[in-house]
Write a protein that holds these residues in place. Sequence first.
Motif, PDB file in Angstrom:
ATOM      1  N   LEU A   1       1.621 -51.758  67.117  1.00 20.81           N
ATOM      2  CA  LEU A   1       1.807 -51.807  68.581  1.00 20.81           C
ATOM      3  C   LEU A   1       2.143 -53.312  69.313  1.00 20.81           C
ATOM      4  CD1 LEU A   1      -1.627 -50.060  70.354  1.00 20.81           C
ATOM      5  CD2 LEU A   1       0.702 -49.170  70.199  1.00 20.81           C
ATOM      6  N   ARG A   2       1.755 -54.208  68.778  1.00 20.51           N
ATOM      7  CA  ARG A   2       2.347 -55.495  69.276  1.00 20.51           C
ATOM      8  C   ARG A   2       1.448 -56.511  68.352  1.00 20.51           C
ATOM      9  NH1 ARG A   2      -1.422 -53.025  72.882  1.00 20.51           N
ATOM     10  NH2 ARG A   2      -3.600 -54.141  72.796  1.00 20.51           N
TER      11      ARG A   2
ATOM     12  N   THR B   1      -1.938 -55.722  66.568  1.00 20.60           N
ATOM     13  CA  THR B   1      -2.525 -54.892  67.107  1.00 20.60           C
ATOM     14  C   THR B   1      -1.825 -53.480  66.563  1.00 20.60           C
ATOM     15  OG1 THR B   1      -3.417 -55.869  69.277  1.00 20.60           O
ATOM     16  CG2 THR B   1      -3.403 -53.480  69.008  1.00 20.60           C
TER      17      THR B   1
ATOM     18  N   PRO C   1       6.923 -53.501  66.729  1.00 17.47           N
ATOM     19  CA  PRO C   1       6.442 -52.200  67.429  1.00 17.47           C
ATOM     20  C   PRO C   1       6.859 -50.870  66.622  1.00 17.47           C
ATOM     21  CG  PRO C   1       6.417 -53.730  69.338  1.00 17.47           C
ATOM     22  CD  PRO C   1       7.279 -54.255  68.253  1.00 17.47           C
TER      23      PRO C   1
ATOM     24  N   ALA D   1      -2.352 -49.134  65.658  1.00 15.26           N
ATOM     25  CA  ALA D   1      -2.791 -47.987  66.364  1.00 15.26           C
ATOM     26  C   ALA D   1      -2.860 -46.719  65.272  1.00 15.26           C
ATOM     27  CB  ALA D   1      -1.995 -47.468  67.465  1.00 15.26           C
TER      28      ALA D   1
ATOM     29  N   GLU E   1      -7.317 -48.346  68.537  1.00 18.33           N
ATOM     30  CA  GLU E   1      -6.711 -49.708  68.169  1.00 18.33           C
ATOM     31  C   GLU E   1      -7.521 -50.596  67.213  1.00 18.33           C
ATOM     32  OE1 GLU E   1      -4.241 -50.118  72.648  1.00 18.33           O
ATOM     33  OE2 GLU E   1      -5.460 -51.853  71.671  1.00 18.33           O
TER      34      GLU E   1
END
Length: 361
Positions: A115-116, A128, A215, A130, A191
């Motif tokens: 995600l980031r 992070t 991402p 997911a 997450e």
Amino acid sequence: MNARLPLRAETAISVASPLEVMARLRDHFVEHGTVSGTDERWTVAFDIGEAEALACDGHVRFRVAAADPTSLAYLQWGVAEHVCEFAPAEAPEIVWKGGVIPGAPLPYFREMRVLRARQITPRMRRLTLAGRDLDRFSHGGMHVRLLLSPETDVKPVWPVMGKDGRQAWPEGPRPIHRVYTIRRIDIAAGEIDVDFVLHEGNETPGANFAREARPGDVVGMTGPGGGGLREADWYLLAGDETALPAIGRMLEEMPAGKKVVALVEIADHAERQELQTKAELDLRWLSREGRPAGTTKLLADAIRALDFAADASVFVWAGCEHAAAREIRAHLHMERGLPRRNSLIAAYWRHGMAGEVENSD
């Protein structure tokens, strides 16, 4: 078996010496659970479920039971892995009845997406990730194995359930795997945060992945696993930067009223992090001041200098380089006389070698 463990699987494994295999298994399992019964029939109760072994004519019958599919699959895997270890010449055939269907996705596997990413310190990067259905990753261990693509833009194959209860691999490029700590988990959001030490060098697939992650990038994940803390009046947590994510999470989960001494070896003062806890914390940063990781005795010397009684009131957790873990373990058990049940000492890596080190106390 325990009626509160509704998921079951069983197998009968032909071996030349059933009692010998059972004895070796029992001796191994006694370090990880509570064993009861006789030489011919015994049961071991783990945190994740139960396993029962029964000696029959020319084979051993195993039954395992658990409350969730991940725990049941772990028990099947554990039995199969150790029977093959203790009877390697026989190459025993293992086929389970019940449990996950062979060829089906592993219940402890998830495909995750980045995600980031953000930099925590100059040498620590947080991703992070997911994924779906992460509840089982919130308990029963805080470590996961990340499965990384061996080449850029090449999606590897993911493992499936084998008929013997262990992982099986379809045809295709297999991923590289490394063990990491779930630093934070948000089940509702789907997450997790994973912190990566940005090691230098060519044989650093995890660090390379963290540096280059964007991402949408895909990574596999299996778990959870790893030992945790036992009940004690106070705790000693010790580790180098590879263990800092685990130490940080344990401190955050520590309840008020507990006392903790945390010894953390880092490259230099720029690697310090803000660590939160409700416990009474004595945090000591041990800086190598430019010396390479794995070349000092900062952790072992700091533990030797501590004044504490080696009794049931303390639990020691340590994660670090192999030689340091060995020295810490010897000091605690042989010099201080700390009971083994009052410590968990893990070798996270070995100086001069790439990959994982399977060595814990």
